[in-house]
Motif scaffolding. Structure first.
Motif, short mmCIF file in Angstrom:
data_model
loop_
_atom_site.label_atom_id
_atom_site.label_comp_id
_atom_site.label_asym_id
_atom_site.label_seq_id
_atom_site.Cartn_x
_atom_site.Cartn_y
_atom_site.Cartn_z
N GLY A 1 59.50 30.33 45.75
CA GLY A 1 57.99 30.21 46.20
C GLY A 1 57.90 31.09 47.34
N SER A 2 56.63 31.50 47.49
CA SER A 2 56.33 32.28 48.89
C SER A 2 56.31 31.38 50.12
N LYS A 3 56.13 30.22 49.82
CA LYS A 3 56.05 29.21 50.93
C LYS A 3 57.43 29.22 51.67
N ILE B 1 57.78 31.97 53.90
CA ILE B 1 57.08 32.01 55.07
C ILE B 1 58.01 31.27 56.15
N TYR C 1 46.03 30.43 55.89
CA TYR C 1 47.00 29.52 54.99
C TYR C 1 47.58 28.68 56.49
N TYR D 1 51.27 29.38 57.87
CA TYR D 1 51.80 30.41 58.82
C TYR D 1 52.08 29.80 60.35
N ASN E 1 47.07 38.37 54.78
CA ASN E 1 47.06 37.84 53.16
C ASN E 1 45.76 38.19 52.40
N MET F 1 43.00 34.44 51.07
CA MET F 1 42.77 32.91 51.05
C MET F 1 42.42 32.56 52.33
N ASP G 1 51.00 38.44 52.45
CA ASP G 1 51.38 37.30 51.56
C ASP G 1 50.52 37.65 50.31
N PRO H 1 49.72 36.49 46.83
CA PRO H 1 49.82 35.63 45.64
C PRO H 1 48.59 35.76 44.70
N TYR H 2 47.56 36.28 45.17
CA TYR H 2 46.15 36.04 44.38
C TYR H 2 45.79 37.41 43.84
N SER I 1 54.18 35.94 44.38
CA SER I 1 54.71 34.69 43.85
C SER I 1 54.18 34.43 42.30
N SER J 1 53.23 31.62 41.14
CA SER J 1 52.57 30.06 41.08
C SER J 1 51.19 30.36 40.49
N ARG K 1 58.31 27.02 41.44
CA ARG K 1 59.00 27.45 42.60
C ARG K 1 59.48 28.86 42.59
C1 LIG Z 1 47.85 32.42 50.91
C2 LIG Z 1 49.09 31.53 50.29
N1 LIG Z 1 50.28 31.84 50.46
C3 LIG Z 1 51.14 31.29 50.00
C4 LIG Z 1 50.98 29.98 49.34
C5 LIG Z 1 52.28 29.35 48.61
O1 LIG Z 1 52.65 29.78 47.33
P1 LIG Z 1 53.92 29.54 46.47
O2 LIG Z 1 53.61 28.65 45.65
O3 LIG Z 1 54.53 30.83 46.04
O4 LIG Z 1 54.89 29.01 47.59
C6 LIG Z 1 49.83 29.56 48.90
C7 LIG Z 1 49.67 28.41 48.10
O5 LIG Z 1 48.65 27.89 47.87
C8 LIG Z 1 48.67 30.32 49.75
O6 LIG Z 1 47.46 29.84 49.24
#
Ligand SMILES: Cc1ncc(COP(=O)(O)O)c(C=O)c1O
Length: 387
Positions: free
Chosen positions: A102-104, A107, A128, A131, A174, A178, A206, A208-209, A235, A237, A246
């Motif tokens: 996961g990208s979390k 971080i 987010y 960070y 990001n 988001m 970052d 993911p979207y 990601s 996800s 993950r």
């Molecule tokens: C901006 C941002 N970065 C990272 C994540 C985490 O994503 P991941 O499921 O890849 O850990 C999220 C999850 O909501 C997010 O909104």
């Protein structure tokens, strides 16, 4: 025993959603009828090819051992191919792509790899929350930078350049953004790369979207020279409905990635091989996967717009990603969010969760089936809102 937590823990609170979801769960258990439009966890299933590849790998003997810290060669190849197919970015699978849980996770690893106490970190407001939380855990100095609607939710580089940047080591960005739903532009990524180079700052996008409700997926790695100053998190996800699996990645120069691996290899012992098999199947899906996914999100977004019209909020109908970000006319979105929860039984995230520049905004998640969105509208009507 009076066991005290480490100082670093004292600097952060329990994650907002962790607390709020507990409260909502309890209220539902106690008989309240609440629709949760808050959390951004995709509610739809991954493609059957992903589940099949995983279960086949699960049945195979010998797949249960520890795995490589850097992921299998096949997984890194699938990730690099994906970057090439969708972003036209070439990555060397041995040096420029590192699978993550996961990208979390990324971080945390990136922050541990690069931040010393008192180093400064540029963090978007709104942004987010992880960070800032992670930077605080590193005893780094959090420096919020404004993202404002009048600036299309992009950083104000003139304002940034007037700051003392000498101790800034890292900048989180990001895009697609988001919570605001602002898209990236090539010009923005070029400006970020120049900013990073001029001030010797590691820029981390970052990302993911980029495949959700977005006609032009972009990567900062497309910019010439990006590798000298930028890396990117991605990601599976959101793009593949695999949030619980993950799986993510960080891409960029090996000069940077090797330090992240240094942290990661001391933290976990590789990704379960059947999960890697599922990820490989996901990354081989073509555009039709995203088309059908976005068809569903597009329809949901229309209902979300209706909900926002009903509570007198304004929004950008061209927003990108899995959320709609909307400005309230009443000013205090936190109060409005509480009012909606208590009067209508609908939870919508107040923008203040993402920083003070979000105080007047609400964020609706599109991870809710049409029928729940329609029900939300009915609940609002029943509670006396003007829809
Ligand atoms: C901006 C941002 N970065 C990272 C994540 C985490 O994503 P991941 O499921 O890849 O850990 C999220 C999850 O909501 C997010 O909104």
């Amino acid at each position: 025993m009076n066991l005290k937590a480490a100082h670093r823990i004292g600097k952060v609170e329990e994650y907002y959603f962790s607390r709020k979801l507990k409260e909502i769960k309890l209220r539902i258990k106690n008989g309240e009828d609440i629709v949760n439009l808050g959390i951004g966890s995709p509610d739809m299933d991954p493609a059957s090819s992903i589940v099949n590849a995983t279960s086949e790998a699960l049945e195979m003997p010998g797949n249960h051992a520890y795995q490589s810290y850097i992921g299998s060669e096949e997984l890194r190849e699938a990730m690099a191919n994906w970057y090439y197919r969708f972003f036209n970015v070439e990555l060397d699978i041995d040096h420029q792509v590192l699978p993550l849980m996961g990208s979390k996770e990324g971080i945390m690893h990136i922050s541990m790899a690069f931040l010393n106490p008192d180093d400064k970190v540029l963090i978007p407001d709104p942004g987010y929350p992880t960070y800032a939380a992670v930077a605080k855990m590193m005893h780094a100095d959090v420096v919020m930078y404004d993202l404002l609607e009048e600036n299309n939710w992009q950083p104000d580089f003139e304002a940034l350049e007037q700051m003392d940047l000498s101790k800034v080591k890292l900048m989180w960005v990001n895009y697609p953004n988001m919570p605001t739903g602002a898209d990236a532009t090539t010009a923005l990524f070029e400006r970020l790369v120049k900013f990073g180079k001029d001030h010797h700052i590691l820029i981390v996008n970052d990302n993911p979207y980029s495949f959700i409700l977005n006609d032009n997926p972009r990567s900062i790695m497309q910019i010439e020279g990006a590798q000298s100053t930028a890396i990117e998190l991605n990601s599976l996800s959101k793009s593949f409905n695999m949030a619980g699996w993950r799986i993510g990645m960080v891409v960029g120069s090996d000069k940077i990635l090797k330090h992240i691996l240094n942290v990661k290899s001391n933290m976990d012992s590789g990704m379960f091989l059947p999960i890697q098999a599922g990820a490989i199947a996901a990354l081989s899906l073509g555009e039709e996967w995203f088309n059908q996914l976005n068809e569903i999100y597009r329809k949901r977004r229309i209902w979300a717009f209706k909900i926002l019209d009903c509570i007198d909020c304004s929004y950008d109908a061209k927003c990108v990603g899995m959320f709609v970000w909307a400005k309230t006319k009443v000013g205090n979105a936190e109060q409005l969010s509480e009012e909606l929860l208590n009067k209508a039984g609908i939870f919508i995230t107040p923008g203040s969760v993402f920083g003070s520049n979000g105080d007047e905004y609400l964020r609706i998640s599109l991870c809710t089936p049409d029928k729940m969105l329609i029900r939300s509208l009915e609940k609002l009507k029943n509670a006396g809102y003007g829809c």
